[in-house]
Scaffold this active site. Structure first.
Site, PDB file in Angstrom:
ATOM      1  N   ASP A   1       7.354  17.759   8.725  1.00  0.00           N
ATOM      2  CA  ASP A   1       7.475  16.350   8.333  1.00  0.00           C
ATOM      3  C   ASP A   1       6.135  15.861   7.798  1.00  0.00           C
ATOM      4  O   ASP A   1       5.094  16.471   8.032  1.00  0.00           O
ATOM      5  CB  ASP A   1       7.904  15.507   9.544  1.00  0.00           C
ATOM      6  CG  ASP A   1       8.032  14.017   9.204  1.00  0.00           C
ATOM      7  OD1 ASP A   1       8.739  13.684   8.241  1.00  0.00           O
ATOM      8  OD2 ASP A   1       7.406  13.188   9.891  1.00  0.00           O
ATOM      9  N   SER A   2       6.169  14.716   7.132  1.00  0.00           N
ATOM     10  CA  SER A   2       4.954  14.081   6.628  1.00  0.00           C
ATOM     11  C   SER A   2       4.085  13.528   7.758  1.00  0.00           C
ATOM     12  O   SER A   2       2.948  13.139   7.508  1.00  0.00           O
ATOM     13  CB  SER A   2       5.337  12.936   5.686  1.00  0.00           C
ATOM     14  OG  SER A   2       6.172  12.013   6.373  1.00  0.00           O
TER      15      SER A   2
ATOM     16  N   TYR B   1       4.226  10.035   2.862  1.00  0.00           N
ATOM     17  CA  TYR B   1       4.593  10.673   1.595  1.00  0.00           C
ATOM     18  C   TYR B   1       5.374   9.704   0.694  1.00  0.00           C
ATOM     19  O   TYR B   1       5.402   9.890  -0.529  1.00  0.00           O
ATOM     20  CB  TYR B   1       5.478  11.905   1.847  1.00  0.00           C
ATOM     21  CG  TYR B   1       4.762  13.151   2.328  1.00  0.00           C
ATOM     22  CD1 TYR B   1       3.419  13.137   2.733  1.00  0.00           C
ATOM     23  CD2 TYR B   1       5.452  14.372   2.368  1.00  0.00           C
ATOM     24  CE1 TYR B   1       2.794  14.298   3.177  1.00  0.00           C
ATOM     25  CE2 TYR B   1       4.828  15.537   2.798  1.00  0.00           C
ATOM     26  CZ  TYR B   1       3.507  15.501   3.200  1.00  0.00           C
ATOM     27  OH  TYR B   1       2.901  16.648   3.629  1.00  0.00           O
ATOM     28  N   GLY B   2       6.038   8.726   1.309  1.00  0.00           N
ATOM     29  CA  GLY B   2       6.950   7.831   0.569  1.00  0.00           C
ATOM     30  C   GLY B   2       6.430   7.299  -0.754  1.00  0.00           C
ATOM     31  O   GLY B   2       7.142   7.339  -1.753  1.00  0.00           O
TER      32      GLY B   2
ATOM     33  N   CYS C   1      11.692  15.460   6.869  1.00  0.00           N
ATOM     34  CA  CYS C   1      11.258  14.269   6.132  1.00  0.00           C
ATOM     35  C   CYS C   1      12.212  14.034   4.955  1.00  0.00           C
ATOM     36  O   CYS C   1      12.440  14.943   4.141  1.00  0.00           O
ATOM     37  CB  CYS C   1       9.843  14.506   5.615  1.00  0.00           C
ATOM     38  SG  CYS C   1       9.202  13.226   4.535  1.00  0.00           S
TER      39      CYS C   1
ATOM     40  N   THR D   1      11.744  12.127   2.337  1.00  0.00           N
ATOM     41  CA  THR D   1      11.040  12.127   1.057  1.00  0.00           C
ATOM     42  C   THR D   1      10.769  13.560   0.597  1.00  0.00           C
ATOM     43  O   THR D   1      10.998  13.898  -0.576  1.00  0.00           O
ATOM     44  CB  THR D   1       9.721  11.336   1.166  1.00  0.00           C
ATOM     45  OG1 THR D   1       9.985  10.061   1.756  1.00  0.00           O
ATOM     46  CG2 THR D   1       9.074  11.149  -0.179  1.00  0.00           C
TER      47      THR D   1
ATOM     48  N   GLU E   1       5.604   1.962  12.492  1.00  0.00           N
ATOM     49  CA  GLU E   1       4.368   2.609  12.959  1.00  0.00           C
ATOM     50  C   GLU E   1       3.441   1.627  13.682  1.00  0.00           C
ATOM     51  O   GLU E   1       2.566   2.044  14.438  1.00  0.00           O
ATOM     52  CB  GLU E   1       3.657   3.325  11.805  1.00  0.00           C
ATOM     53  CG  GLU E   1       4.531   4.435  11.237  1.00  0.00           C
ATOM     54  CD  GLU E   1       3.781   5.596  10.617  1.00  0.00           C
ATOM     55  OE1 GLU E   1       2.615   5.412  10.245  1.00  0.00           O
ATOM     56  OE2 GLU E   1       4.388   6.686  10.507  1.00  0.00           O
TER      57      GLU E   1
ATOM     58  N   CYS F   1      15.547   7.586   6.032  1.00  0.00           N
ATOM     59  CA  CYS F   1      14.125   7.712   6.337  1.00  0.00           C
ATOM     60  C   CYS F   1      13.998   7.944   7.839  1.00  0.00           C
ATOM     61  O   CYS F   1      14.715   7.312   8.622  1.00  0.00           O
ATOM     62  CB  CYS F   1      13.390   6.421   5.933  1.00  0.00           C
ATOM     63  SG  CYS F   1      11.665   6.393   6.461  1.00  0.00           S
ATOM     64  N   THR F   2      13.095   8.835   8.212  1.00  0.00           N
ATOM     65  CA  THR F   2      12.921   9.194   9.629  1.00  0.00           C
ATOM     66  C   THR F   2      12.716   7.994  10.546  1.00  0.00           C
ATOM     67  O   THR F   2      13.100   8.025  11.708  1.00  0.00           O
ATOM     68  CB  THR F   2      11.682  10.100   9.778  1.00  0.00           C
ATOM     69  OG1 THR F   2      10.586   9.504   9.054  1.00  0.00           O
ATOM     70  CG2 THR F   2      11.949  11.485   9.232  1.00  0.00           C
ATOM     71  N   HIS F   3      12.064   6.940  10.013  1.00  0.00           N
ATOM     72  CA  HIS F   3      11.651   5.829  10.874  1.00  0.00           C
ATOM     73  C   HIS F   3      12.723   4.758  11.088  1.00  0.00           C
ATOM     74  O   HIS F   3      12.621   3.965  12.009  1.00  0.00           O
ATOM     75  CB  HIS F   3      10.413   5.146  10.276  1.00  0.00           C
ATOM     76  CG  HIS F   3       9.158   5.960  10.351  1.00  0.00           C
ATOM     77  ND1 HIS F   3       9.081   7.264   9.915  1.00  0.00           N
ATOM     78  CD2 HIS F   3       7.924   5.642  10.826  1.00  0.00           C
ATOM     79  CE1 HIS F   3       7.839   7.711  10.101  1.00  0.00           C
ATOM     80  NE2 HIS F   3       7.126   6.748  10.656  1.00  0.00           N
TER      81      HIS F   3
HETATM   82  N1  I24 Z   1       5.550   5.191  15.960  1.00  0.00           N
HETATM   83  C1  I24 Z   1       5.345   5.862  14.842  1.00  0.00           C
HETATM   84  N2  I24 Z   1       4.155   6.096  14.312  1.00  0.00           N
HETATM   85  C2  I24 Z   1       3.061   5.634  14.938  1.00  0.00           C
HETATM   86  C3  I24 Z   1       4.471   4.727  16.574  1.00  0.00           C
HETATM   87  C4  I24 Z   1       3.190   4.938  16.126  1.00  0.00           C
HETATM   88  N3  I24 Z   1       2.309   4.377  16.978  1.00  0.00           N
HETATM   89  C5  I24 Z   1       3.053   3.804  17.978  1.00  0.00           C
HETATM   90  N4  I24 Z   1       4.350   4.032  17.729  1.00  0.00           N
HETATM   91  N5  I24 Z   1       1.832   5.847  14.438  1.00  0.00           N
HETATM   92  O1  I24 Z   1       6.419   6.392  14.182  1.00  0.00           O
HETATM   93  C6  I24 Z   1       1.691   6.563  13.239  1.00  0.00           C
HETATM   94  C7  I24 Z   1       0.283   6.565  12.871  1.00  0.00           C
HETATM   95  N6  I24 Z   1      -0.065   7.918  12.564  1.00  0.00           N
HETATM   96  C8  I24 Z   1      -1.368   7.953  11.971  1.00  0.00           C
HETATM   97  C9  I24 Z   1      -1.741   9.383  11.721  1.00  0.00           C
HETATM   98  O2  I24 Z   1      -1.667  10.170  12.917  1.00  0.00           O
HETATM   99  C10 I24 Z   1      -0.382  10.115  13.545  1.00  0.00           C
HETATM  100  C11 I24 Z   1       0.018   8.726  13.799  1.00  0.00           C
HETATM  101  C12 I24 Z   1       7.705   6.282  14.736  1.00  0.00           C
HETATM  102  C13 I24 Z   1       7.902   7.154  15.939  1.00  0.00           C
HETATM  103  C14 I24 Z   1       8.396   8.515  15.592  1.00  0.00           C
HETATM  104  C15 I24 Z   1       8.787   9.306  16.830  1.00  0.00           C
HETATM  105  C16 I24 Z   1       5.482   3.559  18.533  1.00  0.00           C
HETATM  106  C17 I24 Z   1       6.302   4.715  19.085  1.00  0.00           C
HETATM  107  C18 I24 Z   1       5.766   5.681  19.926  1.00  0.00           C
HETATM  108  C19 I24 Z   1       6.568   6.707  20.443  1.00  0.00           C
HETATM  109  C20 I24 Z   1       7.906   6.757  20.097  1.00  0.00           C
HETATM  110  C21 I24 Z   1       8.443   5.805  19.243  1.00  0.00           C
HETATM  111  C22 I24 Z   1       7.638   4.804  18.739  1.00  0.00           C
HETATM  112  F1  I24 Z   1       4.471   5.657  20.242  1.00  0.00           F
HETATM  113  F2  I24 Z   1       8.125   3.922  17.904  1.00  0.00           F
HETATM  114  N1  DGL Z   2       9.102  10.905   6.854  1.00  0.00           N
HETATM  115  C1  DGL Z   2       9.272   9.986   5.740  1.00  0.00           C
HETATM  116  C2  DGL Z   2      10.740   9.968   5.305  1.00  0.00           C
HETATM  117  O1  DGL Z   2      11.627  10.273   6.055  1.00  0.00           O
HETATM  118  C3  DGL Z   2       8.816   8.586   6.074  1.00  0.00           C
HETATM  119  C4  DGL Z   2       7.332   8.460   6.231  1.00  0.00           C
HETATM  120  C5  DGL Z   2       6.573   8.795   4.966  1.00  0.00           C
HETATM  121  O2  DGL Z   2       6.679   8.042   3.967  1.00  0.00           O
HETATM  122  O3  DGL Z   2       5.889   9.813   4.972  1.00  0.00           O
HETATM  123  O4  DGL Z   2      11.009   9.653   4.171  1.00  0.00           O
END
Ligand code: I24
Ligand code: DGL
Length: 269
Positions: free
Chosen positions: A9-10, A41-42, A72, A74, A151, A183-185
């Site tokens: 994944d990205s 990556y989006g 991913c 994307t 995120e 999208c994964t999120h």
């Molecule tokens: N959830 C996601 N990404 C994050 C986050 C989160 N921080 C807290 N939570 N950070 O994605 C991404 C930032 N990157 C920067 C580069 O290094 C890696 C991190 C969605 C979750 C995908 C499983 C909240 C959070 C969590 C655990 C589970 C779910 C969730 F901490 F939403």
């Molecule tokens: N993993 C990407 C997707 O499912 C979302 C995050 C990104 O843009 O990299 O499209």
């Protein structure tokens, strides 16, 4: 030795697919790569997404996996055909399983798709849906604000609901029978999405469907893991390993081992 399933994944979003594969196939060993140094990556140009995906696949091939899963959307949308043409093991993406589930759910043949800019611009969902069922009507919308929202941990809040309402405005009143969360999120925003859509709509998240596809393919190839010992999974990320480990452990609910990977190539081209 049992061969692993490689999942890439990205960044961290593909962990939704990891969790589902762990649940549906608890005997399978998983090797995950999250490109956290170069996420997201989006919004990236296709050449970058193709190159980055190819680099990760090359990295993962050293472990001799029995299958590659592009978790991913994307990367699947942009790169899966090229990846398939260079490896000789099955390559599963998240788009075809999601498209198939949508067609199964759809009663009137009107399907919505939301995803990143890259996913929507590629028309990969539209092509996948129409390949299966040519007369389906597809309504697609890029929602670039939603990945940063998740995120930041913003979902199921007034703020996230307002942001989702704004992002979905062009399709909120459309009579869709289902909406693919391309999208994964986006599954984290399911409640917010349901709340802002004007009519009830079935939401399709690809993780479950993709794990089922993995299961089906391994079964037909006679390659399901047989070892009764619990597998030890391996996680790699290109960015901060501690941060990755924290998010992954919270999400998966178990302790995991994470190894940082330093690319031998420039991050930005
Ligand atoms: N959830 C996601 N990404 C994050 C986050 C989160 N921080 C807290 N939570 N950070 O994605 C991404 C930032 N990157 C920067 C580069 O290094 C890696 C991190 C969605 C979750 C995908 C499983 C909240 C959070 C969590 C655990 C589970 C779910 C969730 F901490 F939403
Ligand atoms: N993993 C990407 C997707 O499912 C979302 C995050 C990104 O843009 O990299 O499209």
């Amino acid at each position: 030795m049992e061969q692993a399933i490689a999942i890439l994944d990205s960044g961290v979003g593909g962990l939704t697919v990891v969790k589902e594969v762990m649940r549906q196939l608890p005997q399978e060993k998983i090797i995950y790569f999250g490109d956290t140094a170069r996420t997201p990556y989006g919004p990236r140009p296709y050449e970058e997404i193709n190159l980055f995906t190819r680099q990760i696949v090359d990295y993962l091939l050293q472990f001799r996996p029995k299958m590659i899963v592009i978790a991913c959307n994307t990367a699947t949308a942009v790169a899966i055909d090229r990846i398939r043409s260079v490896v000789n093991i099955p390559v599963v993406g998240v788009i075809h399983p999601g498209a198939r589930a949508a067609i199964k759910m759809s009663r009137r043949g009107i399907v919505g798709v939301i995803g990143t800019e890259g996913t929507i611009r590629s028309k990969a969902y539209e092509h996948a849906l129409k390949e299966i069922s040519p007369y389906i009507e597809v309504v697609s919308l890029a929602c670039p604000t939603l990945v940063p929202l998740v995120e930041e941990g913003k979902f199921n809040t007034d703020e996230s609901r307002a942001a989702v309402r704004e992002a979905l405005t062009p399709i909120r009143t459309y009579p869709l029978d289902c909406l693919i969360l391309g999208c994964t999120h986006y599954p984290f925003l399911s409640k917010d999405i349901e709340a802002v859509m004007e009519r009830p709509v079935a939401l399709i998240s690809s993780a479950e469907e993709t794990a089922r596809e993995v299961s089906t393919i391994l079964y037909h190839r006679g390659q399901l893991a047989r070892s009764k010992q619990l597998p030890v999974h391996q996680f790699f990320c290109s960015g901060d390993a501690r941060m990755f480990q924290q998010i992954a452990q919270t999400w998966l609910g178990e302790h995991i081992m994470v190894s940082p990977v330093v690319w031998q190539v420039p991050n930005i081209i």
